[in-house]
Design a protein around this motif. Structure first.
Motif, short mmCIF file in Angstrom:
data_model
loop_
_atom_site.label_atom_id
_atom_site.label_comp_id
_atom_site.label_asym_id
_atom_site.label_seq_id
_atom_site.Cartn_x
_atom_site.Cartn_y
_atom_site.Cartn_z
N ASN A 167 4.90 5.80 -5.17
CA ASN A 167 4.81 5.95 -6.62
C ASN A 167 4.37 7.35 -7.01
O ASN A 167 4.52 7.75 -8.15
N VAL A 187 2.33 1.67 -3.63
CA VAL A 187 1.48 2.09 -4.76
C VAL A 187 0.74 3.39 -4.48
O VAL A 187 0.46 4.14 -5.41
N LEU A 188 0.44 3.67 -3.20
CA LEU A 188 -0.34 4.88 -2.94
C LEU A 188 0.53 6.09 -2.67
O LEU A 188 0.20 7.20 -3.07
N LEU A 189 1.64 5.90 -1.98
CA LEU A 189 2.46 7.07 -1.62
C LEU A 189 3.73 7.20 -2.46
O LEU A 189 3.93 8.17 -3.17
N TYR A 221 11.80 2.16 -4.41
CA TYR A 221 10.95 0.97 -4.32
C TYR A 221 11.14 0.32 -2.96
O TYR A 221 12.01 -0.51 -2.76
N VAL A 257 14.34 9.80 -9.64
CA VAL A 257 14.14 9.17 -8.34
C VAL A 257 12.91 8.27 -8.35
O VAL A 257 11.79 8.74 -8.51
N ASN A 258 13.12 6.99 -8.23
CA ASN A 258 12.03 6.02 -8.14
C ASN A 258 12.31 5.08 -6.98
O ASN A 258 12.88 4.02 -7.16
N LEU A 284 0.83 -1.21 0.00
CA LEU A 284 0.00 0.00 0.00
C LEU A 284 0.87 1.26 0.00
O LEU A 284 0.62 2.20 -0.75
N LEU A 290 5.45 10.08 -5.40
CA LEU A 290 6.50 11.04 -5.09
C LEU A 290 7.17 11.44 -6.40
O LEU A 290 7.65 10.59 -7.13
N GLN A 291 7.19 12.72 -6.67
CA GLN A 291 7.77 13.12 -7.94
C GLN A 291 8.80 14.22 -7.72
O GLN A 291 8.52 15.38 -7.89
N PHE A 292 9.99 13.82 -7.31
CA PHE A 292 11.07 14.80 -7.14
C PHE A 292 11.60 15.17 -8.51
O PHE A 292 11.65 16.31 -8.91
N SER A 293 11.99 14.17 -9.26
CA SER A 293 12.52 14.38 -10.61
C SER A 293 12.40 13.06 -11.34
O SER A 293 12.01 12.07 -10.76
N GLY A 294 12.76 13.05 -12.60
CA GLY A 294 12.63 11.82 -13.37
C GLY A 294 13.60 10.74 -12.91
O GLY A 294 13.51 9.61 -13.32
#
Lengths: 276, 172
Positions: B24, B20-22, B35, B32-33, B17, B26-30
């Motif tokens: 994913n 997928v809810l938090l 997992y 940072v992903n 949870l 988060l959009q700092f920059s292209g």
């Protein structure tokens, strides 16, 4: 035979690992076959429900911006109305003809899940089959083109975003009419690349890039973005154009789903000539 | 062993949870992903059968894939990480091996040990994931930097998650 079974038991860890990796890579490389399976996508009932509940909380923080966006769109539509009524008296009465019939039907939907920083970005919308949404319908926002519906369940649908390396869109330069293919190269979420514009065209920085209308997905002249940078390699026949996308994918709240009303007829016709 | 089941089930649901809810969203920059969901595989008990590690890795990855429409990508990376886990664990093991009934968590083997072990596991997963994702087009260096930055952020999130778990050393 016994040796074989003993071999499997002795190496079960490695063999199971290889088996699971083969299954995974089979999924990756055959995504075309599986992405239409609703239960394997984010529009399935469970994930759709989760995303919807969660985003309905988040959307309160966005209300101010959403309202501003709506007011802006209203003003734009009002401008178009004015333009029409100004020219209307000069036109003779138009006879009712099927040519003038409504070609596209729009329905509004809320974005309940969205991403911009992955390699393959998708959106999930809170409208589904029940609302008449079907795969291959276009999705646009008040600012421009957003994506194509990939999958629908009863209440939700998955949209392949322009920011997805698996999507290519037929695009046209509004000023000169040259057309090419637009795709995202997994870099910044603000830019996409337009290729296939021949070297004798003269694309200028700032020119608008719009949908071509050659596909039955989008209406003609839906704004995609503006030209940001034009490059051409020595001896190449085609430009490579960087396009600044008009839609800010980070702030997508409401979108419109476009249904082309005679899409079926057109597809059948095109299929006839393809078969020949 | 069996009394661990509800705890891990809880971890499984909460981590998925969270992912997928938090995370994913988060959009700092292209680049940072993070997992975090792989923490589930990282903290499974030492006594988990090896085949079960793989199966659980596959299921976890596949669920994340379904939520993110990336069928197979997370599954392959998580299975790869689960496959390497026994080897990584044995290379970090104390002189007389791991004690029965302990788990690979900081409260059992210390923060330094956990940090090394977890860092390697996260890096393994992220490198595999980002290279499979980019596959044909993207440049080597761009993918590498993406993996490294994301690894650092994921490690940071694991540490934050561990802070929450500290109050009650039974969770995570």
């Amino acid at each position: 035979m016994r040796n074989f079974i003993r071999f499997i038991i002795r190496n079960h860890f490695l063999l199971l690992f290889l088996l699971l990796e083969i299954v995974s890579f089979y999924f990756i490389f055959n995504y075309n076959q599986y992405h239409r399976k609703v239960y394997l996508s984010s529009s399935n009932q469970v994930s759709g429900y989760l995303y919807e509940r969660f985003s309905s909380v988040i959307q309160y923080f966005e209300l101010k911006r959403t309202n501003e966006e709506l007011a802006r769109e209203n003003a734009e539509l009002r401008n178009q109305l004015d333009k029409n009524s100004f020219y209307a008296p000069m036109l003779p009465e138009i006879e009712v003809d099927t040519v003038a019939a409504q070609q596209y039907r729009y329905s509004a939907a809320r974005v309940i899940n969205n991403s911009v920083n992955k390699h393959f970005n998708y959106l999930t919308l809170n409208k589904g089959r029940k609302d008449g949404i079907a795969p291959d319908m276009g999705v646009i926002s008040s600012r421009g083109l957003v994506g194509v519906v990939l999958n629908t369940s009863e209440n939700y649908s998955t949209v392949i975003s322009v920011l997805n390396t698996r999507l290519r869109i037929s695009a046209r330069l509004r000023e000169t009419g040259f057309f090419g293919s637009l795709y995202w190269d997994a870099g910044s979420y603000r830019y996409a690349t337009l290729s296939g514009i021949p070297a004798h065209a003269t694309p200028l920085v700032g020119d608008a890039v719009v949908s071509s209308g050659y596909s039955s997905i989008f209406p003609e002249n839906v704004l995609i973005g503006t030209i940001d940078k034009v490059t051409i390699d020595q001896g190449e026949g085609f430009y490579e154009i960087r396009v600044l996308l008009s839609v800010d994918f980070k702030n997508l709240e409401y979108v419109h789903i476009v249904e082309k009303l005679e899409a079926q007829e057109r597809l059948e016709l095109e299929k006839l000539s393809e078969d020949d | 062993m069996i009394n661990l089941l509800p705890r891990y089930l809880f971890n499984f649901v909460i981590l998925i949870l969270l992912q997928v809810l938090l995370l994913n969203n988060l959009q700092f920059s292209g680049y940072v992903n993070p997992y975090l969901y792989i923490l589930f595989i990282i903290t499974l008990p030492f006594s988990t059968p090896k085949w079960l590690l793989l199966v659980l890795g596959f299921i976890t990855g596949l669920i994340i894939d379904i939520f993110m429409n990336t069928l197979g990508l997370h599954a392959s990376a998580t299975v790869f990480m689960a496959f390497l886990r026994p080897f990584i664990l044995s290379s970090f093991s104390p002189r007389d091996g791991y004690e029965v009934g302990t788990r690979p968590v900081p409260s059992d083997y210390g923060f330094g040990w956990f940090f090394k072990y977890m860092g390697i596991m996260v890096a393994t997963h992220h490198l595999f994931y980002f290279f499979v994702e980019a596959f044909d087009k993207e440049l080597f260096m761009a993918t590498l930097s993406k993996s490294i930055v994301s690894t650092l952020v994921t490690v940071l999130f694991v540490l934050i998650a561990m802070l929450f778990a500290k109050r009650d050393s039974n969770t995570l």
